[in-house]
Design a protein around this motif. Structure first.
Motif, PDB file in Angstrom:
ATOM      1  N   LYS A 174       0.811  -1.102   0.083  1.00  0.00           N
ATOM      2  CA  LYS A 174       0.126   0.233  -0.028  1.00  0.00           C
ATOM      3  C   LYS A 174       0.927   1.128   0.018  1.00  0.00           C
ATOM      4  O   LYS A 174       1.888   1.202   0.709  1.00  0.00           O
ATOM      5  CB  LYS A 174      -0.934  -0.007   1.099  1.00  0.00           C
ATOM      6  CG  LYS A 174      -1.791   1.277   1.052  1.00  0.00           C
ATOM      7  CD  LYS A 174      -2.854   1.108   2.538  1.00  0.00           C
ATOM      8  CE  LYS A 174      -3.728   2.396   2.274  1.00  0.00           C
ATOM      9  NZ  LYS A 174      -4.679   2.247   3.249  1.00  0.00           N
ATOM     10  N   GLN A 233      -0.912   7.978   0.004  1.00  0.00           N
ATOM     11  CA  GLN A 233      -0.896   8.980  -0.801  1.00  0.00           C
ATOM     12  C   GLN A 233      -0.329  10.382  -0.466  1.00  0.00           C
ATOM     13  O   GLN A 233       0.195  11.217  -1.069  1.00  0.00           O
ATOM     14  CB  GLN A 233      -2.300   9.165  -1.651  1.00  0.00           C
ATOM     15  CG  GLN A 233      -2.585   8.009  -2.311  1.00  0.00           C
ATOM     16  CD  GLN A 233      -1.861   7.686  -3.642  1.00  0.00           C
ATOM     17  OE1 GLN A 233      -1.788   8.463  -4.436  1.00  0.00           O
ATOM     18  NE2 GLN A 233      -1.086   6.472  -3.552  1.00  0.00           N
ATOM     19  N   CYS A 284       3.620  10.170  -0.586  1.00  0.00           N
ATOM     20  CA  CYS A 284       4.488   9.883  -1.605  1.00  0.00           C
ATOM     21  C   CYS A 284       4.831  11.250  -2.440  1.00  0.00           C
ATOM     22  O   CYS A 284       3.971  12.230  -2.528  1.00  0.00           O
ATOM     23  CB  CYS A 284       3.296   9.031  -2.713  1.00  0.00           C
ATOM     24  SG  CYS A 284       3.802   8.606  -4.305  1.00  0.00           S
ATOM     25  N   ASN A 318      -0.627   6.602 -10.563  1.00  0.00           N
ATOM     26  CA  ASN A 318      -1.960   7.050 -10.843  1.00  0.00           C
ATOM     27  C   ASN A 318      -2.345   8.265 -11.439  1.00  0.00           C
ATOM     28  O   ASN A 318      -1.344   8.754 -11.927  1.00  0.00           O
ATOM     29  CB  ASN A 318      -2.703   6.883  -9.458  1.00  0.00           C
ATOM     30  CG  ASN A 318      -2.411   8.126  -8.307  1.00  0.00           C
ATOM     31  OD1 ASN A 318      -1.728   9.168  -8.766  1.00  0.00           O
ATOM     32  ND2 ASN A 318      -2.621   7.723  -7.031  1.00  0.00           N
ATOM     33  N   LYS A 331       0.919  10.008  -8.732  1.00  0.00           N
ATOM     34  CA  LYS A 331       1.460   9.611  -7.424  1.00  0.00           C
ATOM     35  C   LYS A 331       1.746   7.930  -7.665  1.00  0.00           C
ATOM     36  O   LYS A 331       0.996   7.510  -8.534  1.00  0.00           O
ATOM     37  CB  LYS A 331       0.879   9.838  -6.345  1.00  0.00           C
ATOM     38  CG  LYS A 331       0.608  11.302  -5.981  1.00  0.00           C
ATOM     39  CD  LYS A 331       0.493  11.466  -4.431  1.00  0.00           C
ATOM     40  CE  LYS A 331       0.836  13.241  -4.324  1.00  0.00           C
ATOM     41  NZ  LYS A 331       0.752  13.345  -3.136  1.00  0.00           N
ATOM     42  N   TYR A 355       0.961   4.179  -6.670  1.00  0.00           N
ATOM     43  CA  TYR A 355       0.143   3.417  -6.341  1.00  0.00           C
ATOM     44  C   TYR A 355       0.372   1.775  -6.541  1.00  0.00           C
ATOM     45  O   TYR A 355       0.918   1.479  -7.478  1.00  0.00           O
ATOM     46  CB  TYR A 355      -1.351   3.702  -6.444  1.00  0.00           C
ATOM     47  CG  TYR A 355      -1.958   3.287  -7.711  1.00  0.00           C
ATOM     48  CD1 TYR A 355      -2.641   2.113  -7.910  1.00  0.00           C
ATOM     49  CD2 TYR A 355      -1.403   3.596  -8.827  1.00  0.00           C
ATOM     50  CE1 TYR A 355      -3.392   1.609  -9.203  1.00  0.00           C
ATOM     51  CE2 TYR A 355      -1.601   3.283 -10.186  1.00  0.00           C
ATOM     52  CZ  TYR A 355      -2.671   2.197 -10.318  1.00  0.00           C
ATOM     53  OH  TYR A 355      -3.022   1.640 -11.565  1.00  0.00           O
TER      54      TYR A 355
END
Length: 62
Positions: free
Chosen positions: A4, A7, A10, A27, A31, A33
């Protein structure tokens, strides 16, 4: 094993994607993912390395 990416932590450096593209990608917010629910067999070490190399500790692998 699951991976995981937080966010909020990141910084879009791309280190995880370079290290383990089988699990991480960009994404729509640019960022990183995790693209899979479960880390595929055979890339667990790379997923752990991606987490360990994250400069902001945004990745958790369990």
């Amino acid at each position: 094993m699951k991976a995981k990416v937080d966010q909020d932590l990141c910084i879009s450096c791309g280190a995880c994607i370079d290290t383990c593209p089988e699990v991480f990608d960009w994404n729509d917010d640019d960022k990183a993912y995790a693209t899979v629910d479960e880390v595929p067999e055979g890339v667990e070490d790379q997923a752990r390395e991606a987490a360990d190399s994250c400069p902001t500790e945004a990745i958790k692998v369990e």
